[in-house]
Design a protein around this motif. Structure first.
Motif, PDB file in Angstrom:
ATOM      1  N   GLN A 291       5.780   2.074  27.221  1.00 39.20           N
ATOM      2  CA  GLN A 291       5.005   0.728  26.973  1.00 39.20           C
ATOM      3  C   GLN A 291       3.662   0.735  27.492  1.00 39.20           C
ATOM      4  O   GLN A 291       2.812   0.254  26.887  1.00 39.20           O
ATOM      5  CB  GLN A 291       5.742  -0.445  27.832  1.00 39.20           C
ATOM      6  N   GLN A 292       3.410   1.427  28.417  1.00 41.52           N
ATOM      7  CA  GLN A 292       2.122   1.530  29.169  1.00 41.52           C
ATOM      8  C   GLN A 292       1.897   2.860  29.415  1.00 41.52           C
ATOM      9  O   GLN A 292       2.759   3.838  29.422  1.00 41.52           O
ATOM     10  CB  GLN A 292       2.247   1.024  30.639  1.00 41.52           C
ATOM     11  N   ALA A 293       0.519   3.117  29.358  1.00 35.61           N
ATOM     12  CA  ALA A 293       0.027   4.570  29.532  1.00 35.61           C
ATOM     13  C   ALA A 293      -1.185   4.450  30.058  1.00 35.61           C
ATOM     14  O   ALA A 293      -1.960   3.903  30.039  1.00 35.61           O
ATOM     15  CB  ALA A 293      -0.203   5.280  28.137  1.00 35.61           C
ATOM     16  N   HIS A 294      -1.563   5.880  30.965  1.00 31.06           N
ATOM     17  CA  HIS A 294      -2.765   5.928  31.598  1.00 31.06           C
ATOM     18  C   HIS A 294      -3.109   7.369  31.500  1.00 31.06           C
ATOM     19  O   HIS A 294      -2.316   8.312  31.306  1.00 31.06           O
ATOM     20  CB  HIS A 294      -2.434   5.935  33.121  1.00 31.06           C
ATOM     21  N   VAL A 295      -4.533   7.315  31.323  1.00 31.34           N
ATOM     22  CA  VAL A 295      -4.987   8.769  31.222  1.00 31.34           C
ATOM     23  C   VAL A 295      -5.563   9.198  32.363  1.00 31.34           C
ATOM     24  O   VAL A 295      -6.483   8.530  33.087  1.00 31.34           O
ATOM     25  CB  VAL A 295      -6.178   8.654  30.061  1.00 31.34           C
ATOM     26  N   LEU A 296      -5.146  10.388  32.890  1.00 26.31           N
ATOM     27  CA  LEU A 296      -6.024  10.765  34.440  1.00 26.31           C
ATOM     28  C   LEU A 296      -6.705  11.956  34.052  1.00 26.31           C
ATOM     29  O   LEU A 296      -6.501  12.868  33.088  1.00 26.31           O
ATOM     30  CB  LEU A 296      -4.696  11.449  35.030  1.00 26.31           C
ATOM     31  N   GLU A 297      -7.933  11.970  34.591  1.00 33.20           N
ATOM     32  CA  GLU A 297      -8.795  13.076  34.398  1.00 33.20           C
ATOM     33  C   GLU A 297      -9.440  13.322  35.900  1.00 33.20           C
ATOM     34  O   GLU A 297      -9.926  12.409  36.572  1.00 33.20           O
ATOM     35  CB  GLU A 297     -10.054  12.579  33.452  1.00 33.20           C
ATOM     36  N   THR A 298      -9.568  14.668  36.141  1.00 31.24           N
ATOM     37  CA  THR A 298     -10.014  14.892  37.325  1.00 31.24           C
ATOM     38  C   THR A 298      -9.623  13.908  38.542  1.00 31.24           C
ATOM     39  O   THR A 298     -10.426  13.618  39.365  1.00 31.24           O
ATOM     40  CB  THR A 298     -11.480  15.108  37.624  1.00 31.24           C
ATOM     41  N   GLY A 299      -8.251  13.742  38.595  1.00 26.10           N
ATOM     42  CA  GLY A 299      -7.940  12.937  39.760  1.00 26.10           C
ATOM     43  C   GLY A 299      -8.013  11.410  39.690  1.00 26.10           C
ATOM     44  O   GLY A 299      -7.934  10.672  40.751  1.00 26.10           O
ATOM     45  N   ARG A 300      -8.800  11.071  38.662  1.00 30.65           N
ATOM     46  CA  ARG A 300      -8.840   9.279  38.373  1.00 30.65           C
ATOM     47  C   ARG A 300      -8.544   9.252  37.161  1.00 30.65           C
ATOM     48  O   ARG A 300      -8.526   9.535  36.095  1.00 30.65           O
ATOM     49  CB  ARG A 300     -10.365   9.303  38.356  1.00 30.65           C
ATOM     50  N   ILE A 301      -7.799   7.679  37.088  1.00 35.19           N
ATOM     51  CA  ILE A 301      -7.508   6.888  36.083  1.00 35.19           C
ATOM     52  C   ILE A 301      -8.641   6.488  34.986  1.00 35.19           C
ATOM     53  O   ILE A 301      -9.306   5.925  35.691  1.00 35.19           O
ATOM     54  CB  ILE A 301      -6.294   5.986  36.203  1.00 35.19           C
ATOM     55  N   VAL A 302      -8.729   6.973  33.873  1.00 34.30           N
ATOM     56  CA  VAL A 302     -10.010   6.576  33.333  1.00 34.30           C
ATOM     57  C   VAL A 302      -9.562   5.739  32.113  1.00 34.30           C
ATOM     58  O   VAL A 302     -10.560   5.129  31.632  1.00 34.30           O
ATOM     59  CB  VAL A 302     -10.679   8.117  32.652  1.00 34.30           C
ATOM     60  N   LEU A 303      -8.337   5.679  31.836  1.00 31.25           N
ATOM     61  CA  LEU A 303      -8.122   4.703  30.561  1.00 31.25           C
ATOM     62  C   LEU A 303      -6.787   4.282  30.855  1.00 31.25           C
ATOM     63  O   LEU A 303      -5.885   5.208  31.394  1.00 31.25           O
ATOM     64  CB  LEU A 303      -8.296   5.427  29.441  1.00 31.25           C
TER      65      LEU A 303
END
Ligand code: ATP
Length: 236
Positions: free
Chosen positions: A203-215
């Motif tokens: 239902q939900q998603a998160h994009v993680l880049e270099t240790g931070r959620i960017v989206l």
């Protein structure tokens, strides 16, 4: 039940991998974590199951989990299926499943839960006395998830469940995860390279880049994002 993660910092020794991750997963939701190699996705799951040192807040159903050891978190209902599955190869399928219930005190219902796992994964019933190491990759992943279900988890953490599996097997596995989520209201956080599949059940998603959620957003919104489509879905 809700998982609330705030200002989560984690790493290995002096190397910091997560730099203040914040996310919320609602009761009975499936949440997908996407991101490039080395972004810290595995570390995030390890942080949630107490396998790495953390700072910040991890609350499950109001209970504070940050800083507690893995066995305490298992008792709180956090089950982690690591990348590479973590099954005990020389032990039989049944022994592996029973190990999944090791922190449980209600021994009587363990038998009931074995039955329940067999309903989700009928193939395991036919392999009970076989060494886990002799199973196919797909069967091993089913065993790993089955073992996690023996904990009666409130929060199920899945790290790359599709890794090394044929597309047909992967689809079946995701179908079962979706069924478990629907029938047991188990909250799921899934890290997955196959973004199509993960967004298909989340239902939900998160994009993680270099240790931070960017989206962050609904699975639909993340799927519609131009950058996500290019980087993770392989089109546009
Ligand atoms: P992948 O998709 O490649 O599995 P990931 O997003 O899951 O990547 P992590 O495995 O969490 O990323 O790794 C994040 C960073 O932490 C990487 O730079 C990695 O080298 C480092 N790292 C991971 N495990 C350890 C460890 N046990 N000791 C030290 N550094 C580690």
């Amino acid at each position: 039940m809700t998982l609330i993660v705030e200002d989560l910092v984690a790493g290995y020794g002096d190397a910091r991998v997560l730099h203040g991750v914040r996310l919320t997963v609602g009761d009975g939701e499936i949440c997908a974590i996407l991101g490039p190699n080395g972004a810290g996705k595995t570390t995030l799951l390890r942080a949630l199951s107490g396998m790495v040192k953390v700072r910040g807040r991890i609350a499950l159903d109001g209970a504070e989990l940050a800083g507690r050891p893995p066995d305490a978190l298992a008792r709180q209902g956090v089950a982690h299926v690591p990348e590479g599955r973590g099954t005990f190869m020389p032990l039989t399928v049944e022994e592996n499943l029973r190990l999944g219930a090791y922190v449980r005190r209600d021994r009587a219902s363990v038998e009931e839960d074995l039955e329940r796992v067999h309903t989700y994964f009928p193939v395991l019933r036919t392999r009970l006395k076989q060494a886990a190491g002799s199973l196919s990759g797909g069967e091993q992943q089913m065993l790993a998830i089955g073992r996690a279900l023996m904990l009666r988890p409130r929060l199920l953490l899945l790290d790359e469940p599709s890794l090394g599996l044929a597309p047909l097997v992967t689809r079946e596995l995701f179908r079962i995860v979706q069924a478990v989520n629907a029938e047991e209201r188990t909250t799921v956080v899934v890290v997955e390279q196959n973004a199509h599949l993960a967004l298909g059940i989340a239902q939900q998603a998160h994009v993680l880049e270099t240790g931070r959620i960017v989206l962050s957003g609904t699975a639909e919104r993340i799927r519609a994002d131009e950058q996500v489509a290019q980087s993770y879905l392989g089109y546009r």
